[in-house]
Design an enzyme around this catalytic site. Structure first.
Site, PDB file in Angstrom:
ATOM      1  N   HIS A  45       0.836  -1.201   0.000  1.00 45.90           N
ATOM      2  CA  HIS A  45       0.000   0.000   0.000  1.00 45.90           C
ATOM      3  C   HIS A  45       0.872   1.252   0.000  1.00 45.90           C
ATOM      4  O   HIS A  45       1.917   1.315   0.647  1.00 45.90           O
ATOM      5  CB  HIS A  45      -1.001  -0.016   1.150  1.00 45.90           C
ATOM      6  N   GLU A  93      -5.212   1.614   2.290  1.00 40.18           N
ATOM      7  CA  GLU A  93      -5.095   0.462   3.185  1.00 40.18           C
ATOM      8  C   GLU A  93      -5.338   0.871   4.629  1.00 40.18           C
ATOM      9  O   GLU A  93      -5.974   0.145   5.395  1.00 40.18           O
ATOM     10  CB  GLU A  93      -3.708  -0.164   3.035  1.00 40.18           C
ATOM     11  N   HIS A 126       3.975   3.587  13.151  1.00 35.12           N
ATOM     12  CA  HIS A 126       3.028   4.704  13.211  1.00 35.12           C
ATOM     13  C   HIS A 126       3.558   5.858  14.057  1.00 35.12           C
ATOM     14  O   HIS A 126       2.805   6.527  14.769  1.00 35.12           O
ATOM     15  CB  HIS A 126       1.646   4.257  13.696  1.00 35.12           C
TER      16      HIS A 126
END
Length: 345
Positions: free
Chosen positions: A63, A206, A313
């Site tokens: 992605h 995604e 993240h």
């Protein structure tokens, strides 16, 4: 050897979920167009690059979207208030820079942090949340902010901050999943003699629901689907449950989301070429594009090929260049060795 400049270009190109057309899509097309038989963009925005073959039809996807933020309010003093796009932890935004793509071009803002000298004791125990995160874009009024191109719906992402820590380690925002997008690109360039009919897919959205892979797999209708996505590497907070480690090589899952025949084939390829595969137990859906590819139409034989990273993240995601190299090498050999096989579990 990893092409650091291309990797940096892929990592830093704009492309929050749903806005991949703002930068990364063109990078993928530019780099791949001379290495495939055809390349096109579908109506959702996926880039699909096809290397024709007479063997099994395989879709290998990474992605290209990023998690990010969207402006949902500009207050009278010109501060921006945000909502997340994808899984953004607001605590990671404190004292950080954000790059915005406004109506008048690229702009930057900063998430301020109250100095400890003037914090109340009770405030020092509180974590930032979306109600407390505000962005300073250097203005004193809503009108000034709007004059710079900011509006409700303006999207932003972590500002570029690519650093090489040493000979083997890099840290940067958005290794998820741009490091795997880079490996996908390099594998597509490297594949030579192959029987498989290969569709390299840079999928969209995604991070907000596996949307790109859903429509791409329906259109392509592959027999085999490979998701290339990052996975968790052992890190300081790990209590022993995370097995993959940085520098240990590419990672492949085992579990219900993974076709055992494809997984066994991967082990044979790895052994043939002397590549060590790390193993990750995935008793539930893997959280990757493989989830949705597996249940496409009458079913697809899926697997997940991962690069391990730390601090997912966040603005300091960390990877090992040796893992990236070995993942490219393995993907190339896997695709070149792939032929007709019984895929029934």
């Amino acid at each position: 050897m990893v092409d650091i400049e291309l990797l940096r270009k892929v990592v830093e190109a704009p492309g929050v979920s749903g806005y991949e057309f703002r930068g990364i899509r063109n990078v993928v097309i530019e780099v791949l167009r001379n290495h495939v038989d055809e390349i096109y963009v579908d109506k959702l925005g996926n880039v699909i690059a096809h290397r024709k073959g007479n063997g099994p039809k395989v879709m290998i996807a990474s992605h290209m979207d990023k998690i990010g933020v969207m402006v949902n309010h500009i207050d009278k003093e010109g501060y921006l208030h945000l909502v997340p796009i994808g899984g953004v932890d607001p605590r990671t935004l404190v004292a950080q820079r954000i790059r915005f793509l406004t109506e008048k071009g690229e702009r930057f803002g900063v998430v301020g942090h109250v100095p400890p000298h003037i914090q109340k004791p009770e405030d020092r125990k509180k974590a930032a949340d979306w109600d407390t995160i505000v962005v300073d874009v250097g203005v004193d009024s809503r009108e000034e902010a709007e004059g710079l191109g900011f509006s409700i719906g303006t999207v932003g992402e972590f500002a570029p901050a690519f650093v090489q820590l040493n000979e083997n380690r890099i840290a940067t925002p958005y290794l998820d999943d741009r490091v795997c997008l880079y490996t996908l690109i390099e594998a597509a360039k490297a594949v030579e003699n192959h029987k498989a009919d290969i569709y390299f897919v840079a999928s969209v959205q995604e991070e907000v629901g596996l949307r790109g892979a859903r429509v791409a797999s329906y259109a392509i209708n592959p027999e085999i689907g490979i998701a290339m996505d990052v996975t968790f590497a052992k890190q300081v907070s790990d209590k022993g449950k995370i097995v993959p480690k940085l520098g240990g090589g590419p990672v492949m899952d085992v579990g219900p989301n993974i076709n055992p025949k494809v997984r066994a084939f991967a082990d044979r390829v790895a052994e043939k070429y002397g590549i060590k595969l790390q193993v990750e137990a995935s008793p539930r859906p893997t959280g990757t594009d493989a989830n949705i590819m597996q249940i496409n139409r009458e079913g697809v034989a899926t697997a997940v090929l991962s690069v391990p990273i730390r601090y997912m993240h966040s603005q300091v995601e960390t990877a090992d260049l040796r893992d990236i190299d070995k993942t490219i090498e393995f993907a190339k050999h896997f695709l070149e060795e792939l032929g007709p096989m019984d895929l029934t579990p």
